[in-house]
Design a protein around this motif. Structure first.
Motif, short mmCIF file in Angstrom:
data_model
loop_
_atom_site.label_atom_id
_atom_site.label_comp_id
_atom_site.label_asym_id
_atom_site.label_seq_id
_atom_site.Cartn_x
_atom_site.Cartn_y
_atom_site.Cartn_z
N MET A 28 21.43 -112.95 -70.60
CA MET A 28 20.37 -112.65 -71.54
C MET A 28 19.98 -111.18 -71.41
SD MET A 28 17.62 -115.59 -71.18
CE MET A 28 17.23 -116.47 -72.58
N SER A 29 19.89 -110.54 -72.50
CA SER A 29 19.44 -109.15 -72.46
C SER A 29 18.13 -109.03 -73.22
CB SER A 29 20.49 -108.23 -73.08
OG SER A 29 20.58 -108.47 -74.46
N LYS A 30 17.31 -108.20 -72.66
CA LYS A 30 16.02 -107.96 -73.30
C LYS A 30 16.12 -106.70 -74.14
CE LYS A 30 13.16 -110.12 -69.81
NZ LYS A 30 12.06 -109.94 -68.90
N THR A 31 15.61 -106.77 -75.32
CA THR A 31 15.61 -105.61 -76.18
C THR A 31 14.38 -104.77 -75.86
OG1 THR A 31 16.63 -106.93 -77.91
CG2 THR A 31 15.66 -104.83 -78.57
N ALA A 32 14.61 -103.53 -75.54
CA ALA A 32 13.51 -102.63 -75.23
C ALA A 32 12.94 -102.09 -76.53
CB ALA A 32 13.99 -101.48 -74.36
N THR A 33 11.67 -102.31 -76.69
CA THR A 33 11.00 -101.75 -77.87
C THR A 33 10.04 -100.67 -77.40
OG1 THR A 33 9.28 -103.44 -77.76
CG2 THR A 33 11.16 -103.86 -79.22
N LYS A 34 10.14 -99.55 -78.01
CA LYS A 34 9.28 -98.43 -77.65
C LYS A 34 7.98 -98.54 -78.43
CE LYS A 34 9.24 -93.49 -77.06
NZ LYS A 34 9.97 -92.24 -77.22
N LYS A 35 6.89 -98.53 -77.68
CA LYS A 35 5.58 -98.59 -78.32
C LYS A 35 5.23 -97.22 -78.90
CE LYS A 35 2.77 -102.01 -76.33
NZ LYS A 35 1.54 -102.27 -75.59
N GLN A 36 4.62 -97.25 -80.06
CA GLN A 36 4.18 -95.99 -80.66
C GLN A 36 2.91 -95.53 -79.97
OE1 GLN A 36 3.74 -96.78 -84.86
NE2 GLN A 36 5.65 -95.71 -85.26
N HIS A 37 2.84 -94.23 -79.74
CA HIS A 37 1.65 -93.64 -79.15
C HIS A 37 0.51 -93.72 -80.16
CE1 HIS A 37 -0.94 -90.46 -77.46
NE2 HIS A 37 -0.42 -90.87 -76.32
N TRP A 38 -0.72 -93.83 -79.68
CA TRP A 38 -1.87 -93.95 -80.59
C TRP A 38 -1.95 -92.75 -81.53
CZ3 TRP A 38 -5.35 -90.06 -80.61
CH2 TRP A 38 -5.46 -89.28 -79.46
N ARG A 39 -1.46 -91.59 -81.09
CA ARG A 39 -1.54 -90.37 -81.89
C ARG A 39 -0.79 -90.52 -83.23
NH1 ARG A 39 -4.69 -85.79 -81.67
NH2 ARG A 39 -3.61 -84.10 -82.65
N SER A 40 0.26 -91.35 -83.24
CA SER A 40 1.04 -91.55 -84.46
C SER A 40 0.30 -92.44 -85.46
CB SER A 40 2.40 -92.15 -84.13
OG SER A 40 2.25 -93.45 -83.61
N LYS A 41 -0.81 -93.05 -85.04
CA LYS A 41 -1.56 -93.96 -85.91
C LYS A 41 -2.86 -93.36 -86.44
CE LYS A 41 0.28 -97.86 -83.34
NZ LYS A 41 -0.01 -98.98 -82.47
N VAL A 42 -3.07 -92.07 -86.20
CA VAL A 42 -4.30 -91.41 -86.65
C VAL A 42 -4.33 -91.38 -88.17
CG1 VAL A 42 -5.59 -89.24 -86.69
CG2 VAL A 42 -4.54 -90.03 -84.56
N GLN A 43 -5.50 -91.76 -88.72
CA GLN A 43 -5.69 -91.77 -90.17
C GLN A 43 -6.72 -90.72 -90.54
OE1 GLN A 43 -7.08 -95.76 -90.45
NE2 GLN A 43 -5.08 -96.65 -90.04
N ASP A 44 -6.46 -90.01 -91.60
CA ASP A 44 -7.36 -88.98 -92.10
C ASP A 44 -7.94 -89.46 -93.41
OD1 ASP A 44 -8.63 -86.55 -92.15
OD2 ASP A 44 -6.82 -85.35 -92.28
N SER A 45 -9.27 -89.62 -93.49
CA SER A 45 -9.92 -90.17 -94.68
C SER A 45 -11.07 -89.28 -95.11
CB SER A 45 -10.46 -91.57 -94.41
OG SER A 45 -9.47 -92.42 -93.92
N PHE A 46 -11.43 -89.40 -96.37
CA PHE A 46 -12.62 -88.73 -96.89
C PHE A 46 -13.60 -89.81 -97.33
CE2 PHE A 46 -9.48 -85.42 -97.14
CZ PHE A 46 -10.20 -84.28 -96.80
N VAL A 47 -14.83 -89.71 -96.84
CA VAL A 47 -15.86 -90.70 -97.16
C VAL A 47 -16.82 -90.09 -98.17
CG1 VAL A 47 -17.69 -92.15 -96.22
CG2 VAL A 47 -15.64 -91.72 -94.87
#
Length: 141
Positions: free
Chosen positions: A1-20
């Motif tokens: 059995m082999s485990k597939t390594a999944t790389k987690k995305q850094h929180w910085r890649s999830k930053v959202q820029d919005s105008f309120v």
């Protein structure tokens, strides 16, 4: 059995820029915030009737000002002093970047990394609110 390594995305890649925007003719800002350093939390969105933001998102910047490590009152002050529409940078909470300010500050980060720089901004904002006092044993008795 082999485990597939999944790389987690850094929180910085999830930053959202919005105008309120302002809502309707009342001129109310389309966001409410909670948390803050006085509660040991990052500032976060508690309601966003104006759209563009998600309830629970952690607020990184308001109008270009980093607000992590600020008290709730200071975050609201920054929010109310910005020109409209207000530009807000947020990130969804996750396993590395949750609402708990103390937990994030306790993590060991590589010097010079984005996380390390963020910890430094948080500490600087916290130290602005610290009240220095002199300890003297004689005054205790």
């Amino acid at each position: 059995m082999s485990k597939t390594a999944t790389k987690k995305q850094h929180w910085r890649s999830k930053v959202q820029d919005s105008f309120v925007p302002l809502l309707g003719t009342s001129g109310e800002l389309g966001i409410s915030v909670g948390g803050g350093a006085d509660y040991g939390e990052f500032p976060f969105v508690t309601s966003a009737p104006g759209g563009g933001l998600t309830v629970g998102d952690i607020i990184l910047e308001i109008g270009g000002t980093p607000v992590l490590g600020m008290t709730l009152g200071d975050v609201r002050g920054v929010l109310n002093s910005c020109p409209h529409p207000v530009r807000i940078k947020t990130v969804p909470p996750g396993s590395l970047f949750g609402k708990d300010l103390r937990l994030f500050l306790s993590k060991c980060c590589t010097p010079g990394s984005v996380d390390s720089q963020l910890q430094q901004v948080i500490r600087e904002n916290l130290y602005l609110r610290a009240v220095p006092c002199e300890y003297n044993e004689k005054t205790l008795w």
